[in-house]
Design an enzyme around this catalytic site. Sequence first.
Site, mmCIF file in Angstrom:
data_model
loop_
_atom_site.group_PDB
_atom_site.id
_atom_site.type_symbol
_atom_site.label_atom_id
_atom_site.label_comp_id
_atom_site.label_asym_id
_atom_site.label_seq_id
_atom_site.Cartn_x
_atom_site.Cartn_y
_atom_site.Cartn_z
ATOM 1 N N GLU A 108 125.293 -33.329 79.092
ATOM 2 C CA GLU A 108 125.512 -33.795 80.469
ATOM 3 C C GLU A 108 125.780 -32.622 81.409
ATOM 4 O O GLU A 108 125.510 -32.691 82.603
ATOM 5 C CB GLU A 108 126.680 -34.798 80.529
ATOM 6 N N ASP A 164 121.288 -46.277 79.854
ATOM 7 C CA ASP A 164 122.122 -45.473 78.953
ATOM 8 C C ASP A 164 123.384 -45.117 79.730
ATOM 9 O O ASP A 164 123.466 -45.343 80.940
ATOM 10 C CB ASP A 164 121.370 -44.197 78.525
ATOM 11 N N SER A 165 124.333 -44.507 79.026
ATOM 12 C CA SER A 165 125.551 -44.072 79.705
ATOM 13 C C SER A 165 125.290 -42.885 80.637
ATOM 14 O O SER A 165 126.109 -42.589 81.485
ATOM 15 C CB SER A 165 126.594 -43.685 78.668
ATOM 16 N N HIS A 220 121.265 -38.870 73.499
ATOM 17 C CA HIS A 220 121.439 -37.562 74.154
ATOM 18 C C HIS A 220 120.945 -36.412 73.265
ATOM 19 O O HIS A 220 120.564 -35.361 73.765
ATOM 20 C CB HIS A 220 122.925 -37.296 74.448
ATOM 21 N N CYS A 280 120.658 -46.456 74.264
ATOM 22 C CA CYS A 280 121.979 -45.894 74.008
ATOM 23 C C CYS A 280 122.380 -46.308 72.597
ATOM 24 O O CYS A 280 122.497 -47.512 72.311
ATOM 25 C CB CYS A 280 122.967 -46.460 75.035
ATOM 26 N N CYS A 318 122.191 -40.803 68.565
ATOM 27 C CA CYS A 318 122.628 -40.849 69.965
ATOM 28 C C CYS A 318 121.462 -40.306 70.779
ATOM 29 O O CYS A 318 120.902 -39.249 70.443
ATOM 30 C CB CYS A 318 123.862 -39.980 70.163
HETATM 31 N N1 DGL Z 1 123.438 -41.707 74.753
HETATM 32 C C1 DGL Z 1 124.434 -42.539 74.218
HETATM 33 C C2 DGL Z 1 124.215 -42.900 72.791
HETATM 34 O O1 DGL Z 1 123.084 -42.934 72.411
HETATM 35 C C3 DGL Z 1 125.818 -42.457 74.649
HETATM 36 C C4 DGL Z 1 126.586 -41.239 74.579
HETATM 37 C C5 DGL Z 1 127.936 -41.548 75.132
HETATM 38 O O2 DGL Z 1 127.989 -42.070 76.231
HETATM 39 O O3 DGL Z 1 128.941 -41.288 74.450
HETATM 40 O O4 DGL Z 1 125.109 -43.178 72.048
#
Ligand code: DGL
Length: 270
Positions: free
Chosen positions: A151, A10-11, A187, A73, A185
């Site tokens: 984050e 993931d990012s 996150h 992600c 997302c």
């Molecule tokens: N967790 C990621 C997603 O599911 C990325 C969030 C990001 O880096 O903007 O989209």
Amino acid sequence: MDNRPIGVFDSGLGGLTAVKELLHIMPHENIIYFGDTGRVPYGSRSRETIMKYAGQDMAFLESKNVKMIIAACGTVSSVASGIGEKLTLPYTGVLKPAAAAAGKATGNGKVGVIATTATIRSGSYRRELAAINPEIEVFDRDCPLFVPLVENGWIAEDEQVTRLVAQRYLTPLREAGIDTLIMGCTHYPIIRHIISEVMGSGVTLIDSGRETAAYCSALLRKQGLLCDRSADGDCSFYVSDRMEGFSQIAGIFLGKDIKREVSHVDIDLY
Ligand code: DGL
């Protein structure tokens, strides 16, 4: 039987929502996680940049001899959807498992989607849900402030700033009468408690990381790639920026101390 690790990327921290579930349903599997913390967020970037970053993330995981890759992600899964086709390994993103779960869960046919700007702009969830059931009405909304809040660790139940931001983003979706909300997302499930409180108990939340972990488990079983179940699995974490911030928040989220298992990787080498 295949004892090689499952590769997850993931990012940043978001993909841990998939890891948490993988650990829960397949405690014997080995997992290698890469969080591109030096380049997060992906969700505000162009398709070309997201494709390039995802390609490097997958090349790193391949260099670790993984048996499967999960793009945990939503942004990569939506914007770089064809990227797994180049691989010889099994691959999944989070889009299809999450959309399938929402299609099953909705009773009134009104489904909300919250995700990064890049994911919402791609229209991926709208297309996927329409393919599942053209009658489904989709209400979507990008929530770009959620990723930096997560984050930075603003994730506690009583975190007033995150709560206010959530109210601002989610009130229109609640008022639209959706009965199911895809957290598109990875996150976002980290602040699930806040999202759920704003949406109310009548709305089913779909956790894209969790649905993907269940999909991965079924796929490995079907292909005879599950590991030997005699030992507990190992988890290693790699990040492209500072290890301290990551291990602290990841530790809170996964409910275990992961300090010793985090290493730095120079992702530009891949
Ligand atoms: N967790 C990621 C997603 O599911 C990325 C969030 C990001 O880096 O903007 O989209």
